[in-house]
Design a protein around this motif. Structure first.
Motif, PDB file in Angstrom:
ATOM      1  N   GLY A 148      -2.007  12.980  -3.673  1.00  8.20           N
ATOM      2  CA  GLY A 148      -1.720  13.731  -4.748  1.00  8.20           C
ATOM      3  C   GLY A 148      -0.010  13.798  -4.441  1.00  8.20           C
ATOM      4  N   GLU A 149       0.715  13.779  -5.809  1.00  8.00           N
ATOM      5  CA  GLU A 149       2.146  14.565  -5.600  1.00  8.00           C
ATOM      6  C   GLU A 149       2.506  15.852  -6.334  1.00  8.00           C
ATOM      7  OE1 GLU A 149       3.706  10.937  -8.323  1.00  8.00           O
ATOM      8  OE2 GLU A 149       4.203   9.478  -6.597  1.00  8.00           O
ATOM      9  N   ASP A 181       6.691   9.257  -6.092  1.00  9.75           N
ATOM     10  CA  ASP A 181       7.470   8.124  -6.037  1.00  9.75           C
ATOM     11  C   ASP A 181       7.224   7.275  -4.749  1.00  9.75           C
ATOM     12  OD1 ASP A 181       6.302   7.949  -9.287  1.00  9.75           O
ATOM     13  OD2 ASP A 181       8.611   8.648  -9.045  1.00  9.75           O
ATOM     14  N   GLY A 182       6.970   8.043  -3.821  1.00 13.24           N
ATOM     15  CA  GLY A 182       7.000   6.794  -2.688  1.00 13.24           C
ATOM     16  C   GLY A 182       8.414   7.844  -1.859  1.00 13.24           C
ATOM     17  N   VAL A 183       8.721   9.066  -2.220  1.00  9.40           N
ATOM     18  CA  VAL A 183       9.721   9.996  -1.433  1.00  9.40           C
ATOM     19  C   VAL A 183       9.077  10.597  -1.056  1.00  9.40           C
ATOM     20  CG1 VAL A 183      11.973  11.222  -1.177  1.00  9.40           C
ATOM     21  CG2 VAL A 183      11.797   8.897  -2.592  1.00  9.40           C
ATOM     22  N   LEU A 238       8.928   2.010   0.833  1.00 13.33           N
ATOM     23  CA  LEU A 238       9.857   1.120   0.308  1.00 13.33           C
ATOM     24  C   LEU A 238       8.632   0.128  -0.879  1.00 13.33           C
ATOM     25  CD1 LEU A 238      12.521   1.530   2.112  1.00 13.33           C
ATOM     26  CD2 LEU A 238      13.489  -0.115   0.857  1.00 13.33           C
ATOM     27  N   ASN A 239       7.604  -0.125  -0.030  1.00 10.44           N
ATOM     28  CA  ASN A 239       7.019  -1.032  -0.761  1.00 10.44           C
ATOM     29  C   ASN A 239       5.900  -0.723   0.684  1.00 10.44           C
ATOM     30  OD1 ASN A 239       7.707  -2.733   1.647  1.00 10.44           O
ATOM     31  ND2 ASN A 239       9.477  -4.061  -0.007  1.00 10.44           N
TER      32      ASN A 239
END
Length: 715
Positions: A148-149, A181-183, A238-239
């Motif tokens: 979740g975000e 978003d990955g952060v 980052l990925n």
């Protein structure tokens, strides 16, 4: 038909969930919960199993998830014991603790982290070459990977009310986490009031050719301070192959802490009372803002795995101490000041690459420490000190692990450490330069024999003295007792052979240890002050051989879950001591110590849970000390969760109900005999309130560097 549907459901979930694309260990693959509409698939293997030379205990989905704080959880994990504030690995002592690969730098994290956030706990009772050579046990904690975000908040309010001595220890924790978003950005503020109390009785007899000097009376210590911990950081994924981040931890004490030590003792010489000493020592300790930072990169380039960490640590203490001594011989008033200031730079790089049927891990770890110790006292018979200590440690290691299928898994490693130490006390013209080059081999083998898992491991370890133990400054305790370190101390060398066995819910761990140059505290007659004894660090001149065996049982029947441990630890050690008139005799330090722990959890409907915990430890020897009494702790706890999502939890418990947690230390050194009986503030009423709102878990992947040096700086 059912099997096909289950397989199709699992396959569909693997294709649509992010965690399924990450490497999963055997524990998670055994007991993952797959939810799709109303279908639930659940594994059923034992909660604790062997993984190489480690015992891995699943927490998520078990009664352990409701243990309370991280400290409450760890003492219940098979292979561990101790207290919630000082957990230990059975037979190995205090472990190095990692949380999601990050070293636990502050013991307050034992209270800050909750057991319901933990996925599993891995206990390594004989670590390999990748870990510092003085690390005898490692505990790796992995938290649940919540999806979740968005923004998550959590709050914990807790209080420990001492029922015997009538005081409180409140604690407050507020945390926040935002992910998108990955952060991943996270932060936390934690406040606690420390109030530690110890009530003891001391008997100290010193015998010379001409007289017997005897001290007897109560000793009490109180230690109070308020502390704030701030932590914040960011993780950037980052990925799937590259992530980096930074974290900062700040420690602040709004006011100086106060430590009070009171001696109230009779002084008897040759069976005649010559004095009554009342000594009241008050210390005010201030701590400048402590800083610890970590930056990391974790990634993969082709088949090469890269894990890099850089740490910086700065901290210190300043202590003003006054001693008021009321004596029938002469009253005295002694002032003293001490201070420490430390800086640490540390880096660690680990590279991994698959070769043949296994993986090769190699890397380096470096730490550079500067520390200043000062001590001043207004007494001409004791020297002041101003010592600068520099210690540089550079290590290189390599370890290869190979999987031979049904024939088992084997690993072998080698660690090289170069240590350079400079000790410079200009005020006393005391200098020491020491350069050491040491090699530390490790090896392990694990195999499955039918339904039994077995693992055997060997390692050569060391134990370096703390900076406090290496400080030659003589510290004034009272006119009859002084204390000092020893800059000439040698490192301990420990050979360890450990066997682990597992069958269903039964686990056995047995070890043999050979310790050379054991670091102890020894009492000497002070040459400058004949009636005073000097307690000083030194190396034992003979090895300590220790055998230990611990059996862990973790059955689960209906609403009842049990985590029980039965153990024995016995050392082979004797001391050749000398009493008055050159009388020599032998003191045997070989009495075994027995351990019995039983943690019972009853999980009921509607969010209710009851715990009945029993911890027993018999008398026995440890190094040169003999504990002549047993310790028995009984804890009763009730817990209730509220709201539909169980986000509100109330927990109430009474600890050490029988008030039988005692530790007595007896030591016979020939011309000096010492006994100290201790009672601690462990009879407590603990109340906790926890609330979580849309909590998300930080994905911080920093592992830190210079772990052993950070611990020694704080000692």
């Amino acid at each position: 038909m059912v099997k096909k549907y289950v397989a199709a459901t699992a396959l569909a979930l693997v294709c649509t969930t992010s965690w399924a694309q990450e490497p999963q260990d055997s524990i998670e693959s055994v007991d993952k919960y797959l939810n799709l509409k109303e279908v639930v698939i659940k594994g059923g293997l034992p909660h604790t199993r062997l993984k190489g030379n480690a015992m891995v205990t699943r927490v998520d989905g078990t009664a352990l998830a409701s243990a309370g704080t991280l400290g409450d959880l760890l003492v219940k994990v098979p292979g561990m014991t101790g207290t919630d504030e000082a957990p230990e690995v059975l037979g190995k002592g205090t472990p190095l603790i990692y949380i999601n690969g990050r070293k636990m730098r502050d013991d307050s994290e034992l209270k800050r982290l909750r057991s319901e956030d933990i996925r599993d706990v891995e206990v390594i009772n004989n670590p390999g070459a990748q870990y510092d050579a003085q690390i005898r046990a490692v505990v790796r904690i992995r938290t649940k990977k919540l999806k979740g975000e968005g923004l998550g908040l959590n709050a914990t309010l807790s209080n420990e009310r001492d029922l015997r001595y009538d005081f409180d220890r409140p604690q407050v924790k507020l945390g926040a986490n935002y992910r998108k978003d990955g952060v991943d950005v996270f932060g936390q503020v934690y406040f606690y009031h420390q109030d530690y109390r110890q009530y003891s009785t001391i008997e100290d007899k010193t015998m010379t050719d001409v007289k017997t000097f005897y001290q007897h009376g109560p000793y009490t210590m109180t230690w109070k301070y308020n502390q704030l911990n701030y932590s914040a950081g960011v993780n950037w994924q980052l990925n799937e192959n590259h992530s980096l981040g930074a974290r900062i931890d700040l420690t602040h004490r709004p006011k100086s802490g106060t430590n009070q030590v009171i001696y109230d003792e009779d002084v008897i010489e040759n069976n005649v009372k010559i004095d009554h000493l009342y000594s009241h020592q008050t210390s005010k300790e201030s701590k400048p803002l402590g800083i610890l930072t970590n930056t990391y990169y974790n990634g993969k380039v082709g088949k090469l795995g890269i894990d890099f960490n850089f740490d910086f640590m700065k901290g210190g203490t300043d202590t003003d101490r006054e001693n008021v001594e009321l004596s029938q011989i002469q009253n005295d008033y002694v002032l003293s000041k001490s201070g420490t200031n430390s800086h640490l730079y540390a880096a660690k790089l680990v590279l991994s690459y698959p070769i043949w049927k296994g993986s090769l891990d190699a890397g380096t770890e470096m730490s550079f420490v500067k520390r200043n110790n000062t001590y001043w006292i207004d007494k001409t018979t004791i020297a002041n000190t101003d010592a600068d200590i520099k210690e540089n440690n550079i290590a290189a290691f390599a370890e290869y692990g190979c999987d031979f299928g049904k024939w088992g898994q084997a690993s072998a490693g080698l660690r090289y450490e170069h240590t350079l130490l400079d000790y410079d006390d200009a005020s006393n013209n005391d200098y020491l330069h020491r350069s050491m080059d040491e090699w530390f081999p490790t090896a392990s083998y694990a195999v499955t024999l039918g339904k039994i898992q077995a693992g055997l491991s060997y390692s050569l370890k060391t134990e370096r003295p703390s900076f406090f133990a290496m400080n030659d400054a003589v510290t004034y305790i009272s006119r009859y007792t002084l204390q000092a370190g020893n800059s000439q101390l040698k490192n301990e060398r420990i050979r360890d052979l450990t066997l682990n066995l597992a069958w269903k819910w039964i686990n056995l761990s047995a070890s043999y240890e050979h310790t050379k140059n054991a670091i102890i505290q020894w009492t000497e007659i002070n040459t400058a002050q004949k009636d005073a004894t000097l307690v000083k660090h030194r190396n034992l001149d003979k090895p300590i051989k220790t055998l230990s065996a611990y059996l862990s049982l973790t059955p689960h029947v209906g609403i009842w879950s049990l985590n029980a441990t039965l153990g024995i630890e016995k050392q082979n050690l004797y001391l050749d001591v000398e009493g008055p008139h050159n009388h020599q005799y032998r003191v045997y330090c070989d009495k075994p110590t027995y351990t019995v722990n039983a943690f019972n959890t009853f999980t009921l409907k509607h969010g209710w849970q009851f715990d009945a915990n029993v911890m027993f430890r018999s008398n026995g020897n440890s190094y040169i000390f003999y504990n002549d009494t047993y310790s028995l702790r009984l804890g009763l706890i009730v817990q209730k969760s509220f709201l539909k999502d169980r986000s509100l939890v109330v927990r109430v418990g009474v600890l050490d109900c029988l008030q039988r947690h005692h530790v007595n230390e007896v030591c016979d050194l020939g011309y000096n005999w010492f006994k100290q009986t201790n009672r601690y503030s462990t009879h407590k009423l603990v109340t906790t309130l926890i609330y979580r709102f849309n909590a998300t878990r930080s994905k911080y992947k920093g592992t830190g560097a210079g772990k052993d040096v950070q611990a020694r700086i704080g000692s």
